[in-house]
Scaffold this active site. Structure first.
Site, PDB file in Angstrom:
ATOM      1  N   GLU A   1       0.615  -1.434  -0.276  1.00 39.00           N
ATOM      2  CA  GLU A   1       0.507  -0.099   0.096  1.00 39.00           C
ATOM      3  C   GLU A   1       0.790   2.026   0.219  1.00 39.00           C
ATOM      4  O   GLU A   1       0.605   2.546  -0.305  1.00 39.00           O
ATOM      5  CB  GLU A   1      -1.344   0.632   1.928  1.00 39.00           C
ATOM      6  CG  GLU A   1      -2.082  -0.790   1.313  1.00 39.00           C
ATOM      7  CD  GLU A   1      -1.949  -1.761   1.763  1.00 39.00           C
ATOM      8  OE1 GLU A   1      -0.940  -2.938   1.785  1.00 39.00           O
ATOM      9  OE2 GLU A   1      -3.099  -2.919   0.970  1.00 39.00           O
TER      10      GLU A   1
ATOM     11  N   HIS B   1     -10.816  -4.303   9.861  1.00 38.25           N
ATOM     12  CA  HIS B   1     -11.290  -4.345   8.469  1.00 38.25           C
ATOM     13  C   HIS B   1     -12.338  -3.882   8.953  1.00 38.25           C
ATOM     14  O   HIS B   1     -13.292  -2.913   8.113  1.00 38.25           O
ATOM     15  CB  HIS B   1     -11.981  -5.915   8.316  1.00 38.25           C
ATOM     16  CG  HIS B   1     -10.934  -6.601   7.850  1.00 38.25           C
ATOM     17  ND1 HIS B   1     -10.138  -7.448   8.399  1.00 38.25           N
ATOM     18  CD2 HIS B   1     -10.666  -6.602   6.371  1.00 38.25           C
ATOM     19  CE1 HIS B   1      -9.144  -7.773   7.834  1.00 38.25           C
ATOM     20  NE2 HIS B   1      -9.287  -7.054   6.305  1.00 38.25           N
TER      21      HIS B   1
END
Lengths: 435, 404
Positions: free
Chosen positions: B140, B209
């Site tokens: 990322e 998440h």
């Protein structure tokens, strides 16, 4: 050949309370793989011919790298029948290195006179890398650097005036005084930073290389072959971003060259104490690109390697990792007392000063006279005096400048209670609006 | 049925008699639209303004309880529009922009061959190729940085975080580079990047998440943040974000991807800085965004039955706040309730409370009430997860207390 690690591998215990219980590393604890010329020429190797550079190629690319291999196969640099540079090139290289050296010396002076502040990282001693690589680039090629970026910007073509006034924090600086020493940018010369955190520029460099491929393959612009050079140090090579970008660059064959300026020290941390395998160039093949190691104190050797790897990237054959063994003559920054490095190590590298080496080469090969070089020195002195004068006389940024460049589109400041966009508020342009 | 829109042209007086069943409600357009008009950014859309209040189930086929239509240019005939799901609306916006400008490209994990983990980029790689819709390795920080570098050198990338939480790994690039480089380069380089992805609390996805990154990113100077909540505003904000010269972070929500709505056939782009009036009212201003909009509307039904008249505004622009829409509402109702999914500490609600207090303190009859999620890593267990986020019953109670 075994080699004694005592010369410079072990950090001398500094007579400071904090370090007193640190055990000096024993000479037994280091046995390196590969020839020790990697760590700077120890006495034992001084009279042995050192190959111009060492090369590691991943298996998959053995055939592609033929041009580079050819040079690696022991051809010596100093062959009288075959000069590496013409007179003009020689003078250009000399002038660029002198500009870099004198500029940094002037920075130190100005800093101690209170004209510039903060963190200033000087490049003295490493000029061969900047000059060797950047002088081969075209204007459209991109250079991405770290906080030690003044000389990269100068080599790429940013004027000494612009860099100096940026350091002084004046509105005429290349970044309007908003960036400072660690953020040299130039749209005109394609210099993208200047980054304060190590490693954070490498992904940006990878991104700057990406459009070349995109233009060629998606936009179908046949001539899009701009190359990107990413400069960073040995400390950065232990950072995750470095490896992630090596992977992506090799995966997509981006036209980027990763130039490691291994000056052996990350502030006070010796490269050997921080790295499990200190030979950075060998890490290239692990990601599918060639790794090259070159003597970064010799501008001609660097230039030879640079020619090959830049051509390789331009052709579309992909990235290369180049490790330049170099050294900074000054401390990490102007605030660093630089007490940790062994004076003998510093002396050894001072004897390999890249400017003296080039001068010697130019004289020995009758490419330039003392007079010509002295006149270049004088010219650069004048350039710098002019840069300082210009910067002194330049205005400081005004209050109205404060918010101007936060957003490219100032609508981003939003809508105020009166229904108008904040940037339409007249106080906004004066810099006194409260947003 | 369509959600709101900003009108253009002369100011019309606001009609005070709003009941839920009125089907023509006016919103006084703002004069300041001249800036956005001149950029051609906003298109008037007249809708059929039907109000539909089916029970809001936070799953498939949620019909949007409605908004208002504006009285726009009467000469423009209404087209019937087409129905689609929110993720399809995002894709439509993305595709239209990619068609329009060849420099627009997408980068992210599994955006290409897989079509995106929430199918937002489905079919795009087949159409535009593997380089334009780039499948990245799992890095990322580096691919976000790569997007930033590409944006600085001429492309217009959209970086997708497979889950917004993963962008925590890219914080260095988002904060230091995305937000700062335009400034530190003295304005020389623009970074027209869009960073988007699903966030928010889902259905028992676990703590990592279920994060809400808007609170972490809101302090970064130089970026804009928007949150979409309906297919209509998802498409409009996606297009606006791509066209913007500023770096924009577009927050989507994992549970809203399957919302269905009818959106216009003709092209439209929304404003990144404006809030959306969901339901005008008189008694209390409820400010919300993303998924909590639906909890608020569900609570609104109950409140209406109890005789209250809440004004619901979806702030949409998380940074900067649309202080005009918010301020106008506060000046009318004098009571503010903020309902958000962000955490209590340092969330968007906290900033919004500060902004309203600073700007509209004199207009408040009661302290601002902010309902946020608990300061807890979202638990896995369904019951615990339910108690972490704000539920409609709590909203009803809060309004009752506020309006005493």
């Amino acid at each position: 050949m075994s080699f004694s690690a005592t010369n410079f591998a072990q950090p001398r215990p500094v007579p400071v309370e904090v370090r007193s219980n640190e055990k000096p590393l024993s000479s037994d604890s280091f046995r390196f793989r590969g020839p020790p010329s990697f760590l700077g020429s120890p006495h034992s190797l001084r009279f042995n011919p050192i190959p111009p550079f060492k090369l590691a190629i991943p298996h998959s690319q053995r055939s592609n790298a033929s041009a580079v291999t050819h040079i690696a196969n022991g051809k010596m640099v100093k062959s009288s029948a075959n000069l590496l540079i013409t007179k003009e090139e020689g003078l250009e290289l000399y002038e660029d290195m002198i500009l870099g050296r004198y500029f940094e010396d002037m920075c130190a002076q100005m800093y101690y006179r209170g004209k510039m502040f903060g963190f200033v990282h000087l490049y003295n001693g490493q000029e061969a890398v900047s000059t060797g690589f950047i002088k081969l680039l075209k204007k459209e090629d991109t250079v991405v650097s770290t906080y030690r970026d003044h000389v990269h910007a100068l080599s790429k073509g940013v004027s000494a005036r612009a860099v100096m006034s940026e350091l002084f924090g004046k509105a005429t600086g290349c970044c309007r005084g908003q960036g400072g020493s660690m953020h040299m940018f130039s749209k005109e010369h394609n210099v993208i930073g200047g980054f304060a955190f190590i490693g954070e520029g490498i992904p940006v460099a990878t991104g700057a290389a990406f459009p070349s491929k995109y233009r060629r393959e998606v936009l179908k612009e046949a001539g899009a072959d701009q190359v990107t050079l990413a400069f960073f140090g040995d400390g950065t090579c232990n950072n995750g971003q470095f490896y992630e970008c090596l992977n992506m660059a090799a995966l997509w064959k981006l036209p980027i060259i990763f130039v490691v300026e291994n000056n052996l020290w990350a502030i006070g941390m010796s490269h050997l104490r921080a790295t499990s395998d200190p030979e950075i160039w060998k890490k290239g093949p692990a990601f599918g690109m060639p790794g090259v190691h070159v003597d970064g104190m010799d501008v001609l050797k660097v230039r030879e390697v640079a020619k090959e790897v830049i051509e390789r990237a331009r052709r579309g054959d992909g990235p290369t990792l180049v490790e330049c063994e170099t050294y900074r003559f000054r401390g990490h920054s102007l605030a660093d007392p630089d007490e940790l490095r062994d004076p003998a190590e510093k002396a050894r590298y001072a004897a390999r000063d890249p400017i003296s080496a080039l001068k010697k080469y130019l004289f020995e090969n009758k490419l330039a006279s003392e007079q010509e070089l002295k006149s270049i020195d004088k010219k650069i002195d004048e350039v710098l005096d002019d840069a300082v004068e210009y910067s002194d006389e330049s205005p400081l940024p005004r209050r109205s400048q404060l918010l101007e460049n936060v957003f490219a589109d100032p609508k981003g400041f939003g809508i105020g209670p009166d229904g108008k966009y904040r940037c339409e508020d007249p106080k906004f342009t004066q810099g006194t609006a409260h947003v | 049925m369509a959600t709101l829109f900003q009108g253009v042209g002369a100011v019309t007086p606001f009609s005070a008699s709003t009941s839920l069943h009125s089907n023509k409600l006016h919103l006084p357009p703002r004069k300041s639209l001249s800036l956005s008009e001149s950029r051609g950014a906003i298109f008037v859309h007249r809708s059929d303004a039907r109000l539909n209040l089916k029970p809001a189930t936070p799953k498939q086929d949620l019909l949007i309880p409605n908004a208002i239509a504006t009285k726009g240019d009467t000469s423009t005939p209404t087209k019937s529009g087409h129905e689609l799901l929110l993720f399809e609306a995002l894709r439509e916006g993305l595709e239209e922009e990619m068609e329009r400008d060849p420099r627009v490209c997408v980068m992210g994990e599994d955006v290409g061959h897989y079509g995106g983990s929430y199918k937002v980029t489905k079919g795009l790689a087949e159409k535009y190729g593997d380089l334009r819709v780039l499948d990245t390795p799992i890095a990322e920080n580096s691919f976000t940085g790569m997007g930033i570098g590409a944006a600085m050198t001429g492309l217009r990338p959209i970086v997708e975080g497979m889950n917004m939480g993963f962008l925590l790994l890219a914080f260095n690039q988002i904060s230091n580079n995305c937000g700062m480089l335009h400034y530190t380069s003295g304005g020389q380089f623009t970074i027209p990047i869009v960073i988007r992805g699903p966030g928010g609390v889902g259905r028992q996805l676990g703590a990592e998440h279920s994060q809400r990154l808007e609170s972490y990113f809101q302090s970064i100077p130089g970026i804009q943040m928007v949150a979409c909540s309906t297919p209509y505003n998802a498409k409009g904000l996606m297009k606006a974000a791509i066209r913007s010269e500023n770096p924009v972070i577009l927050f989507e929500h994992v549970l809203l991807y399957n919302l269905k709505e009818r959106i216009p056939d003709e092209e439209y782009v929304l404003s990144l800085e404006e809030a959306e009036m969901v339901r005008p009212g008189e008694h209390v201003t409820i400010l919300t965004y993303s998924r909590m909009r639906y909890h608020v509307m569900q609570a609104a039904k109950t409140l209406v039955n109890k005789g209250y008249d809440p004004e619901v505004i979806d702030i949409r622009s998380l940074k900067p706040f649309d202080l005009y829409t918010i301020g106008r509402s506060v000046k009318k109702t004098h009571r503010v309730l903020i309902v958000e999914e962000c955490m209590r500490t340092g969330g968007i609600g906290a900033s919004l409370t500060a902004a309203i207090t600073e700007n509209f303190h004199d207009y408040l009859d009661a302290p601002i009430v902010c309902l946020s999620s608990q300061d807890v890593p979202t638990p896995y267990a369904g019951t615990l997860e339910e108690w972490t986020v704000v539920q409609p019953a709590q909203i009803v109670t809060a309004v009752e207390q506020l309006c005493q």
